[in-house]
Design a protein around this motif. Structure first.
Motif, PDB file in Angstrom:
ATOM      1  N   ARG A 142       0.811  -1.216   0.000  1.00  0.00           N
ATOM      2  CA  ARG A 142       0.000   0.000   0.000  1.00  0.00           C
ATOM      3  C   ARG A 142       0.847   1.269   0.000  1.00  0.00           C
ATOM      4  NH1 ARG A 142      -0.384   2.116   5.117  1.00  0.00           N
ATOM      5  NH2 ARG A 142       0.439   0.811   6.802  1.00  0.00           N
ATOM      6  N   ASP A 175       3.749   1.475  -1.786  1.00  0.00           N
ATOM      7  CA  ASP A 175       4.519   1.511  -3.024  1.00  0.00           C
ATOM      8  C   ASP A 175       3.691   2.155  -4.138  1.00  0.00           C
ATOM      9  OD1 ASP A 175       6.531   1.140  -4.825  1.00  0.00           O
ATOM     10  OD2 ASP A 175       6.161  -1.005  -5.118  1.00  0.00           O
ATOM     11  N   ARG A 176       3.284   3.382  -3.922  1.00  0.00           N
ATOM     12  CA  ARG A 176       2.401   4.085  -4.857  1.00  0.00           C
ATOM     13  C   ARG A 176       2.809   5.551  -4.967  1.00  0.00           C
ATOM     14  NH1 ARG A 176       0.903  -0.527  -4.938  1.00  0.00           N
ATOM     15  NH2 ARG A 176      -1.214  -1.382  -5.008  1.00  0.00           N
ATOM     16  N   TYR A 177       2.577   6.093  -6.156  1.00  0.00           N
ATOM     17  CA  TYR A 177       2.535   7.534  -6.302  1.00  0.00           C
ATOM     18  C   TYR A 177       1.099   7.965  -6.006  1.00  0.00           C
ATOM     19  CZ  TYR A 177       6.934   6.952  -8.866  1.00  0.00           C
ATOM     20  OH  TYR A 177       8.213   6.621  -9.236  1.00  0.00           O
ATOM     21  N   VAL A 178       0.921   9.170  -5.486  1.00  0.00           N
ATOM     22  CA  VAL A 178      -0.429   9.599  -5.108  1.00  0.00           C
ATOM     23  C   VAL A 178      -0.715  10.987  -5.648  1.00  0.00           C
ATOM     24  CG1 VAL A 178       0.378  10.502  -2.882  1.00  0.00           C
ATOM     25  CG2 VAL A 178      -2.037   9.905  -3.170  1.00  0.00           C
ATOM     26  N   GLN A 197      -4.156   6.672  -6.334  1.00  0.00           N
ATOM     27  CA  GLN A 197      -2.836   6.075  -6.173  1.00  0.00           C
ATOM     28  C   GLN A 197      -2.506   5.188  -7.378  1.00  0.00           C
ATOM     29  OE1 GLN A 197      -2.545   4.102  -2.366  1.00  0.00           O
ATOM     30  NE2 GLN A 197      -3.347   5.869  -1.252  1.00  0.00           N
ATOM     31  N   ALA A 198      -1.251   5.210  -7.781  1.00  0.00           N
ATOM     32  CA  ALA A 198      -0.830   4.446  -8.957  1.00  0.00           C
ATOM     33  C   ALA A 198       0.596   3.950  -8.764  1.00  0.00           C
ATOM     34  CB  ALA A 198      -0.903   5.322 -10.204  1.00  0.00           C
ATOM     35  N   ARG A 199       0.903   2.793  -9.361  1.00  0.00           N
ATOM     36  CA  ARG A 199       2.246   2.224  -9.258  1.00  0.00           C
ATOM     37  C   ARG A 199       3.250   2.986 -10.112  1.00  0.00           C
ATOM     38  NH1 ARG A 199       3.380  -2.409  -6.836  1.00  0.00           N
ATOM     39  NH2 ARG A 199       1.708  -3.734  -6.064  1.00  0.00           N
ATOM     40  N   ARG A 211       7.273   8.194  -3.628  1.00  0.00           N
ATOM     41  CA  ARG A 211       6.295   7.182  -3.229  1.00  0.00           C
ATOM     42  C   ARG A 211       5.541   7.656  -1.981  1.00  0.00           C
ATOM     43  NH1 ARG A 211       5.978   3.235  -7.369  1.00  0.00           N
ATOM     44  NH2 ARG A 211       8.008   3.301  -8.407  1.00  0.00           N
TER      45      ARG A 211
END
Length: 403
Positions: free
Chosen positions: A365, A367-370, A377-379, A398
């Motif tokens: 949870r 390991d995302r850009y927001v 949120q996206a990988r 991240r």
């Protein structure tokens, strides 16, 4: 001042006229109230009793009984759209447009509402057609902004650019995403098996001109980083690796927080000329000044490949002590396990696998850009948020680094 006797007559006359006018207004109000359908009062009663669904049904019945209630039609159509009942909203506004006696101002209003219905329903062709009919109306500006959104959604960048130019001709309004429209054109030109280098170069020239035409306060490092990345990619396709390196190293200097997005390409550029050792030194030095998780992962992986696991682990241990990160530990365990072969220590490998699985469960949870606008949120890193469609809302860090 002398007293005028005629004032004794004027005062009662004025009082009498006021009384008559009040009586006429009351009678007119009572007459209009009696003319209202019973469904109208039922609807009000439902609203007061917090029964909105029943109230809507009652007001729909009023609209059917009295076609002159245009304001009620508009209110119902807007309410249906907010509730997601797009078919009902479209029918309400279409019924208004079908009236031959509808005044021009209300016809424009109905057309604008119908266009918004189509847009929310995803019927982009019909929405575009309806918004275009509002070119010379009082809704011209909101219709033009909606058209820009439609062209964005359809990735029709030439028409989006044309619409922005039209908007800028009407109002002095900054449109910072225009830079990204040109970048999208350049990216499309460079994609595929046969990249169109001339088209990519023209688009990037236009993007740089759009940046230069913006006021200093409106310029952002995000658009300039993207232009530099695409310039580097264009140079690489042309096998001008010296120029590519200049663009990429310029990003490290001017926007150091974006190093994680270009570090892999920097390594590859140096590797082509046999200078991967120098590239690793550059990235390590950059990490010391501007630490980030993405850059740490790349440096650790390359350090392990060049100098072995022991040195890489010593570097990772020191880095994690200075900048504690579960995601960082998760990534280096992943790299270590991927490098374990059959001749490695099986017990140690099993222990690392167990440890990595435990950590990975808690770091997924993070390991995302927001998006800082809507929270999507996206990988992977996006220039435009897939959730709210706003531009430049992702930081190159991240979620764990932002908390």
């Amino acid at each position: 001042m002398d007293f005028e006797p005629w004032l004794l007559i004027l005062v009662p006359v004025l009082f009498g006229l006021g009384w008559v006018a009040a009586r006429v207004d009351i009678r007119q109000m009572l007459k209009e109230t009696r003319n209202l359908p019973q469904s109208y009062f039922r609807g009000l009663n439902f609203l007061l009793n917090e029964q909105p669904d029943h109230a809507i049904d009652a007001f729909v019945e009023v609209a059917k009984l009295d076609s002159e209630t245009t304001e009620l039609h508009f209110a119902l159509g807007s309410l249906f759209r907010r509730r997601g009942e797009m078919e009902r909203a479209i029918r309400v506004h279409q019924s208004l447009l079908a009236r031959a006696d509808l005044p021009a101002a209300e016809r424009e209003h109905a057309l604008h509402e119908l266009a918004q219905d189509y847009l929310k329903a995803g019927l982009l062709d019909r929405a575009e057609e309806s918004f275009r009919q509002l070119d010379n109306s009082r809704y011209a500006l909101p219709a033009l902004r909606a058209l820009i959104r439609i062209y964005e959604t359809a990735h029709d960048w030439p028409r989006a650019i044309e619409a922005v130019r039209t908007l800028q001709g009407l109002v002095e309004e900054p449109v910072p995403q225009l830079v990204h429209y040109y970048c999208e054109q350049a990216q499309m030109a460079l994609a595929g098996g046969k990249p169109d280098l001339e088209a990519a170069s023209r688009a990037l020239d236009a993007a740089e001109h759009a940046v230069a035409s913006q006021k200093q306060a409106m310029r952002t490092p995000v658009s300039q980083v993207r232009i530099a990345m695409l310039r580097g990619r264009l140079a690489a396709v042309e096998q001008d690796f010296r120029s590519e390196r200049q663009h990429l190293m310029g990003i490290l200097k001017d926007a150091p927080e974006y190093a994680g997005l270009v570090a892999e390409r920097i390594l590859e550029n140096y590797r082509i000329s046999g200078e991967e050792v120098q590239a690793l030194a550059v990235l390590q030095a950059h990490y010391e000044e501007h630490p980030s998780l993405d850059l740490f992962n790349i440096v650790f992986r390359e350090l392990r490949a060049q100098q072995g696991g022991d040195i890489a682990w010593a570097y990772a241990r020191k880095a994690l002590e200075q900048h504690p990160s579960l995601l960082g530990l998760d990534r280096l365990l992943e790299v270590e396990l991927a490098g374990t072969d059959q001749s490695g220590a099986l017990v140690r490998g099993a222990d690392l696998t167990l440890l990595r699985n435990l950590i990975h469960k808690h770091t997924q949870r993070l390991d995302r850009y927001v998006c800082h606008n809507c929270g999507f949120q996206a990988r992977r890193y996006y220039w435009q948020c897939p959730g709210c469609n706003e531009w430049e809302t992702y930081e190159p860090r991240r979620l764990e680094e932002l908390s």
